[in-house]
Design a protein around this motif. Structure first.
Motif, PDB file in Angstrom:
ATOM      1  N   GLY A   1      32.436  38.216  40.095  1.00  0.00           N
ATOM      2  CA  GLY A   1      31.213  37.818  40.780  1.00  0.00           C
ATOM      3  C   GLY A   1      30.110  38.856  40.669  1.00  0.00           C
TER       4      GLY A   1
ATOM      5  N   ALA B   1      38.343  38.485  41.063  1.00  0.00           N
ATOM      6  CA  ALA B   1      37.265  37.521  41.280  1.00  0.00           C
ATOM      7  C   ALA B   1      36.051  38.201  41.892  1.00  0.00           C
ATOM      8  N   LEU B   2      36.282  39.175  42.775  1.00  0.00           N
ATOM      9  CA  LEU B   2      35.170  39.941  43.334  1.00  0.00           C
ATOM     10  C   LEU B   2      34.403  40.656  42.222  1.00  0.00           C
TER      11      LEU B   2
ATOM     12  N   LEU C   1      30.886  32.437  43.007  1.00  0.00           N
ATOM     13  CA  LEU C   1      31.369  33.805  43.215  1.00  0.00           C
ATOM     14  C   LEU C   1      30.208  34.778  43.410  1.00  0.00           C
TER      15      LEU C   1
ATOM     16  N   TYR D   1      38.164  39.074  51.080  1.00  0.00           N
ATOM     17  CA  TYR D   1      38.379  38.336  49.840  1.00  0.00           C
ATOM     18  C   TYR D   1      39.791  37.778  49.768  1.00  0.00           C
TER      19      TYR D   1
ATOM     20  N   VAL E   1      32.419  28.302  39.467  1.00  0.00           N
ATOM     21  CA  VAL E   1      32.648  29.742  39.445  1.00  0.00           C
ATOM     22  C   VAL E   1      31.381  30.516  39.794  1.00  0.00           C
TER      23      VAL E   1
ATOM     24  N   ASP F   1      29.842  36.999  46.733  1.00  0.00           N
ATOM     25  CA  ASP F   1      29.715  38.458  46.633  1.00  0.00           C
ATOM     26  C   ASP F   1      28.471  38.958  47.366  1.00  0.00           C
TER      27      ASP F   1
END
Length: 421
Positions: free
Chosen positions: A263, A259-260, A311, A223, A308, A315
């Motif tokens: 997601g 962000a991980l 994501l 990531y 977005v 993931d």
């Protein structure tokens, strides 16, 4: 008197010189990343020679210490604030360098005695303690700030006020937290590195813990690499390279790792107030710059940028790859449902770590004659906190599903490979 054992001779080989090189390498790497990031953010122009103390403060913050902001200008005016944030680019750099230095003398070994590992870690910890003391004492400075030409400037001229803003760290807590950070780095290095030797009593961790830990750390690093690629593309196509490199060098994991979790469906609560903020992408600043604390999740981000939703796809792909790697590193006797449990636990622990490390609480206020709302250019807040329990629940769910599916994929690939031969 008994003769020295092989473990005792190994402890002697891992001497103070190697420990010194390991600690020095970590400090130099962290200091270089912090200094370059601050330079890109414009901190090199801070007055009164405050740049080196600010670099020291960033290094202390990167291992869990906090910085207190204060001002001492009599009863007519005052400043107050605090800064609790881990510049995770600096943190990650130090962890990688120190972890590599810790494991290097142990390479090409199948087993290491507990006394050997403890002695080698103790040498590094002793030198790290001295380094933390030096950094904590250096991370303090006071400098003057201009009140400008507005109402604050007029009051300053009238009463002869020259505000001074200072920052410092509490040495004992900073040193203690820094030692805990080092212990976590060394333990994680032993758990993650496939070739790192373990004491005989802990060899079972090689099959039950190490594959999941290794694959999960690879996920986090992946990531960061993806975030770096996106940041470089933004710098090349949209301008503002200095701001982008400030994000990369100071807080790339602060953006990539939340962000991980986003997601996965997690929500963070945050707010940005005032004319300043921590380095962050523009879309995050837009979402968080509201009168009240606002939710940061897939829905609120999609209102500003529909991309977005990718994501979720990223993931899913990376977690399936993580599950596949974990299964490939594990003995064939482990069943898919066991892989699912292992990945669920590992991912939940990773998300817990992200939630604890990526939170932000930064405040600065200035008041003159007790009027705290004067001078909006001198007051503000940056806040970012996770909704922890929902994030952990989502991590467990995603880990169970992708761990099971990834294990089935790996088993099918392994079966076809045997059939092909």
């Amino acid at each position: 008197m008994s003769s020295p054992t092989l473990s005792d001779r190994a402890v002697a080989r891992h001497g103070w010189a190697q420990a010194f090189v390991t600690v020095l390498g970590g400090l130099v790497a962290m200091g270089a990343v912090a200094a370059l990031g601050l330079w890109a953010a414009g901190a090199a122009d801070l007055p009164d020679g405050s740049f080196p103390p600010v670099v020291a403060a960033i290094m202390i913050m990167s291992v869990g210490g906090t910085v207190k902001l204060s001002g001492d200008i009599g009863v007519l005016a005052g400043t107050e604030g605090g800064l609790t944030v881990l510049p995770l680019s600096v943190t990650l750099t130090g962890a990688l360098v120190i972890g590599w230095g810790f494991l290097r003398p142990l390479r090409h070994r199948a087993v290491a005695g507990a006394s050997e590992l403890a002695g080698w870690a103790a040498r590094i910890a002793a030198l790290w303690l001295l380094a933390l003391l030096a950094l904590a004492l250096a991370a303090r400075h006071t400098f003057e700030i201009s009140l400008g030409d507005g109402p604050l400037g007029d009051l300053g001229d009238l009463f002869g006020i020259t505000p001074e803003v200072g920052f410092s760290t509490d040495v004992p807590p900073a040193v203690l937290i820094g030692l805990v950070w080092l212990a976590g780095v060394l333990v994680l290095a032993l758990l993650v590195a496939r070739g790192a030797p373990l004491p005989g009593r802990l060899l079972r961790l090689q099959t039950s813990v190490r594959p999941a830990a290794h694959a999960t750390v690879q996920l986090l690093l992946a990531y960061v690499v993806i975030g770096l690629a996106v940041a470089l593309a933004v710098a090349a196509t949209r301008g503002h390279p200095a701001e982008t490199f400030a994000v990369i060098l100071l807080g790339l994991p602060n953006v990539a790792w939340p962000a991980l979790t986003i997601g996965l469906g997690a929500t963070w609560d945050g707010r940005v107030e005032g004319p300043f903020g921590l380095p962050m992408p523009h879309v995050l600043d837009e979402v968080l710059r509201t009168p009240d604390v606002t939710a940061l999740n897939l829905g609120t981000l999609a209102e500003h940028d529909g991309r977005v939703w990718w994501l979720v796809v990223v993931d899913a792909v990376l977690l399936l790859a993580t599950a596949f790697v974990m299964a490939a590193l594990s003995p064939a006797r482990i069943r898919p449902w066991q892989h699912a449990v292992h990945l669920a636990v590992a991912l939940a622990l990773a998300v817990l770590t992200i939630c604890l490390m990526a939170r932000i609480d930064a405040r600065l206020g200035l008041s003159v004659l007790g009027i705290g709302d004067l001078g909006e250019g001198f007051s503000g807040q940056v806040l970012l906190r996770p909704r922890l329990w929902s994030a952990l629940g989502l991590a467990l769910l995603w880990g169970l599903v992708t761990g099971f599916v990834g294990a089935l994929l790996e088993r099918e690939v392994r079966r076809r490979g045997r059939t092909g031969r």
